[in-house]
Design an enzyme around this catalytic site. Structure first.
Site, mmCIF file in Angstrom:
data_model
loop_
_atom_site.group_PDB
_atom_site.id
_atom_site.type_symbol
_atom_site.label_atom_id
_atom_site.label_comp_id
_atom_site.label_asym_id
_atom_site.label_seq_id
_atom_site.Cartn_x
_atom_site.Cartn_y
_atom_site.Cartn_z
ATOM 1 N N GLY A 91 0.879 -1.179 0.000
ATOM 2 C CA GLY A 91 0.000 0.000 0.000
ATOM 3 C C GLY A 91 0.915 1.227 0.000
ATOM 4 O O GLY A 91 2.105 1.117 -0.304
ATOM 5 N N GLY A 94 4.090 0.439 2.094
ATOM 6 C CA GLY A 94 4.937 -0.580 1.469
ATOM 7 C C GLY A 94 5.691 0.011 0.290
ATOM 8 O O GLY A 94 6.904 -0.198 0.129
ATOM 9 N N ALA A 154 -5.770 -6.801 7.588
ATOM 10 C CA ALA A 154 -5.053 -7.965 7.026
ATOM 11 C C ALA A 154 -3.980 -8.474 7.997
ATOM 12 O O ALA A 154 -3.665 -9.664 8.000
ATOM 13 C CB ALA A 154 -4.429 -7.600 5.681
ATOM 14 N N HIS A 176 2.640 0.815 12.784
ATOM 15 C CA HIS A 176 1.477 1.247 13.553
ATOM 16 C C HIS A 176 1.421 0.370 14.795
ATOM 17 O O HIS A 176 1.699 -0.837 14.709
ATOM 18 C CB HIS A 176 0.219 1.032 12.707
ATOM 19 C CG HIS A 176 -0.948 1.890 13.091
ATOM 20 N ND1 HIS A 176 -0.887 2.873 14.045
ATOM 21 C CD2 HIS A 176 -2.221 1.918 12.643
ATOM 22 C CE1 HIS A 176 -2.064 3.471 14.155
ATOM 23 N NE2 HIS A 176 -2.901 2.898 13.311
ATOM 24 N N SER A 322 -5.454 41.706 12.582
ATOM 25 C CA SER A 322 -6.028 43.004 12.936
ATOM 26 C C SER A 322 -6.596 42.951 14.362
ATOM 27 O O SER A 322 -6.953 41.876 14.850
ATOM 28 C CB SER A 322 -7.168 43.350 11.973
ATOM 29 O OG SER A 322 -8.278 42.524 12.233
HETATM 30 N N1 NAP Z 1 -1.202 5.305 5.070
HETATM 31 C C1 NAP Z 1 -0.586 6.028 6.003
HETATM 32 O O1 NAP Z 1 -0.554 7.270 5.929
HETATM 33 C C2 NAP Z 1 0.147 5.365 7.144
HETATM 34 C C3 NAP Z 1 1.021 6.136 7.902
HETATM 35 C C4 NAP Z 1 1.732 5.534 8.896
HETATM 36 C C5 NAP Z 1 1.525 4.186 9.168
HETATM 37 N N2 NAP Z 1 0.633 3.435 8.452
HETATM 38 C C6 NAP Z 1 0.481 2.006 8.755
HETATM 39 O O2 NAP Z 1 1.227 1.257 7.806
HETATM 40 C C7 NAP Z 1 0.599 0.000 7.572
HETATM 41 C C8 NAP Z 1 0.285 -0.140 6.085
HETATM 42 O O3 NAP Z 1 -0.613 0.888 5.727
HETATM 43 P P1 NAP Z 1 -0.896 1.304 4.206
HETATM 44 O O4 NAP Z 1 -1.766 2.509 4.245
HETATM 45 O O5 NAP Z 1 0.353 1.314 3.452
HETATM 46 O O6 NAP Z 1 -1.669 -0.007 3.744
HETATM 47 P P2 NAP Z 1 -3.117 -0.344 3.190
HETATM 48 O O7 NAP Z 1 -3.370 0.470 1.996
HETATM 49 O O8 NAP Z 1 -4.080 -0.266 4.301
HETATM 50 O O9 NAP Z 1 -2.891 -1.893 2.791
HETATM 51 C C9 NAP Z 1 -1.633 -2.440 2.457
HETATM 52 C C10 NAP Z 1 -1.641 -3.824 1.879
HETATM 53 O O10 NAP Z 1 -2.512 -4.739 2.524
HETATM 54 C C11 NAP Z 1 -2.817 -5.737 1.561
HETATM 55 N N3 NAP Z 1 -3.991 -6.495 1.952
HETATM 56 C C12 NAP Z 1 -5.170 -6.009 2.415
HETATM 57 N N4 NAP Z 1 -6.018 -7.047 2.669
HETATM 58 C C13 NAP Z 1 -5.331 -8.174 2.370
HETATM 59 C C14 NAP Z 1 -5.652 -9.544 2.435
HETATM 60 N N5 NAP Z 1 -6.833 -9.969 2.896
HETATM 61 N N6 NAP Z 1 -4.736 -10.440 2.011
HETATM 62 C C15 NAP Z 1 -3.523 -10.036 1.579
HETATM 63 N N7 NAP Z 1 -3.152 -8.745 1.495
HETATM 64 C C16 NAP Z 1 -4.053 -7.823 1.891
HETATM 65 C C17 NAP Z 1 -3.024 -4.947 0.285
HETATM 66 O O11 NAP Z 1 -2.836 -5.817 -0.809
HETATM 67 P P3 NAP Z 1 -3.841 -5.848 -2.087
HETATM 68 O O12 NAP Z 1 -3.509 -4.671 -2.934
HETATM 69 O O13 NAP Z 1 -3.527 -7.138 -2.719
HETATM 70 O O14 NAP Z 1 -5.222 -5.738 -1.523
HETATM 71 C C18 NAP Z 1 -1.919 -3.891 0.399
HETATM 72 O O15 NAP Z 1 -0.725 -4.355 -0.206
HETATM 73 C C19 NAP Z 1 -0.654 -0.020 8.450
HETATM 74 O O16 NAP Z 1 -0.325 -0.617 9.673
HETATM 75 C C20 NAP Z 1 -0.938 1.463 8.653
HETATM 76 O O17 NAP Z 1 -1.689 1.726 9.795
HETATM 77 C C21 NAP Z 1 -0.038 4.012 7.429
#
Ligand code: NAP
Length: 403
Positions: A91, A94, A154, A176, A322
């Site tokens: 995502g 990643g 996931a 997270h 102001s």
């Molecule tokens: N986004 C942010 O701003 C942010 C900031 C800091 C930390 N985080 C943390 O970083 C982590 C990743 O977040 P993200 O936003 O990058 O990810 P995301 O968009 O929520 O999901 C990432 C991945 O999960 C996979 N996935 C979802 N359901 C699945 C399933 N049932 N089986 C296999 N794969 C599955 C998706 O693959 P598919 O494409 O194949 O569905 C995708 O590659 C989380 O813990 C989040 O809280 C996020």
């Protein structure tokens, strides 16, 4: 004098009537100049412990921050020369983290479900099946450091498939605190003999990537849930730098997830949408046109005031507007504070007792989740305030002639 000139410059480039008024007042210019010079002097007092570690004074509390200067590329490559970093999930995080690690010269592989959206995106961005792109299980098996960057739902659903590969001596990394803090709901555990660490960038993975390419960095928080090697914290700092962070500050898994869930439901997203809507609706109810209501609620805020608050702080904004705006804001901020405090109290309790996590996990794993989410998002998209906003944005000089 210089400060007054700066104010005038700001006012010229600003649509804000309250700033223009401040720049025009001669009597308060000296006072403003003095206040400005105080604000632009860093308020932090630092004592250097080593080159990249600083103890800083944040409004009276001392905190340690780590900077990337202690971890140049060559040192990172030497430190992780025997490691394979397996990034599970592609995502936003990643994508940003794996590409930055690769560009820092580390040995990185990606693990995602075959044929899914992420799989295709990873291939489009240069990852090669069988070389550095694998199924989730294969990547978890090959990795000595396993980044669990699957979606939070996931991480719960696939823990049974991933955990057998998280064997003693490995490192398990999260971005997270969700999975471990709410482990009564996710089932995610800290496997024996494994370093369990966190590095949470304070922003999207796309921003992390863009800033890295520009030579800048996002701030991240780091934490250690289990230190099996005695080096877990050092590893968290080094990995934080390797993924492209600017500076790192310490937290715990719990504090990271509590503040993150609280903030996004509050001032970062939920509360701001609520405040924008309430102000806009009252203006509309009282006969103001959509453009006037939008300009006075969102456009002036985002285009003029918020960037200045980001650069100089709300204290500067109060000091620089102001007297009319100043009087009103001084009189009313307490009313808004009093009205919102109980809502924030309730929200924090719901984050701590796990009900917000439960709701996110339940909602996000329903079969028709996408469709019902699309419906909710469409309601916001089709509301008058954001439709009016589209037209207002088109009128910005830089967007003239664009659709
Ligand atoms: N986004 C942010 O701003 C942010 C900031 C800091 C930390 N985080 C943390 O970083 C982590 C990743 O977040 P993200 O936003 O990058 O990810 P995301 O968009 O929520 O999901 C990432 C991945 O999960 C996979 N996935 C979802 N359901 C699945 C399933 N049932 N089986 C296999 N794969 C599955 C998706 O693959 P598919 O494409 O194949 O569905 C995708 O590659 C989380 O813990 C989040 O809280 C996020």
């Amino acid at each position: 004098m210089a400060s007054r000139f700066a104010l005038r410059q700001l006012a010229r480039s600003s649509s804000s009537s309250i700033l223009r008024a401040a720049a025009g007042r001669t009597t308060s210019a000296a006072a403003l100049a003095s206040r400005l010079s105080k604000v632009s002097t860093p308020a932090v007092a630092s004592s250097f412990q080593t080159r990249g570690i600083k103890t800083l004074d944040f409004g009276g509390s001392k905190e340690v921050v780590y900077e990337r200067s202690d971890w140049p590329k060559e040192k990172l490559q030497e430190y992780f020369k025997n490691d394979t970093i397996a990034v599970l999930g592609y995502g936003p995080q990643g994508h940003g983290q794996s590409l930055n690690l690769k560009d820092n010269g580390l040995n990185v592989i990606v693990g995602v479900r075959k044929g899914g959206r992420s799989w295709n995106k990873a291939i489009a961005e240069g990852w090669v099946e069988g070389k550095d792109l694998f199924s989730i299980e294969e990547a978890a098996d090959k990795g000595t450091i396993v980044f669990n960057l699957l979606s939070d739902a996931a991480q719960r659903d696939l823990w049974g498939q991933v955990s057998p590969y998280i064997t003693p001596g490995k490192t398990l990394y999260f971005s997270h605190g969700f999975a471990l803090t709410y482990n009564d709901q996710t089932g995610v555990t800290t496997p024996e003999g494994v370093d369990v660490i966190l590095c949470a960038p304070k922003g999207s993975g796309f921003t992390l990537r863009t800033l890295f390419l520009d030579g800048k960095g996002l701030n991240s928080s780091i934490a250690v849930a289990q230190d099996a090697s005695g080096k877990a914290k050092e590893k968290a700092i080094a990995l934080g730098v390797a993924i492209g962070s600017g500076y790192l500050y310490e937290t715990t898994f719990k504090k990271e997830v509590y503040s993150d869930l609280f903030g996004e439901r509050g001032v970062l997203m939920g509360a701001i949408q609520g405040l924008f809507r309430a102000q806009y609706d009252i203006l509309r109810k009282n006969g103001h046109s959509p453009s006037e209501a939008f300009n006075e609620t969102v456009e002036e805020a985002t285009q003029s005031l918020f960037p200045l608050i980001g650069q100089k702080g709300m204290d500067w904004m109060f000091a620089s507007c102001s007297v009319t705006a100043q009087r009103g804001a001084l009189d009313w901020h307490q009313r808004f504070y009093d009205a919102s405090l109980p809502v924030f109290e309730e929200l924090y309790q719901k984050v701590v007792d796990g009900s917000e996590a439960k709701r996110a996990l339940d909602k996000n794993s329903q079969a028709d989740y996408r469709e019902s989410l699309e419906k909710e998002l469409a309601e916001i998209q089709e509301s008058e305030i954001w439709r009016a906003g589209k037209t207002v944005r088109q009128l910005r000089p830089e967007n003239a002639g664009k659709n």
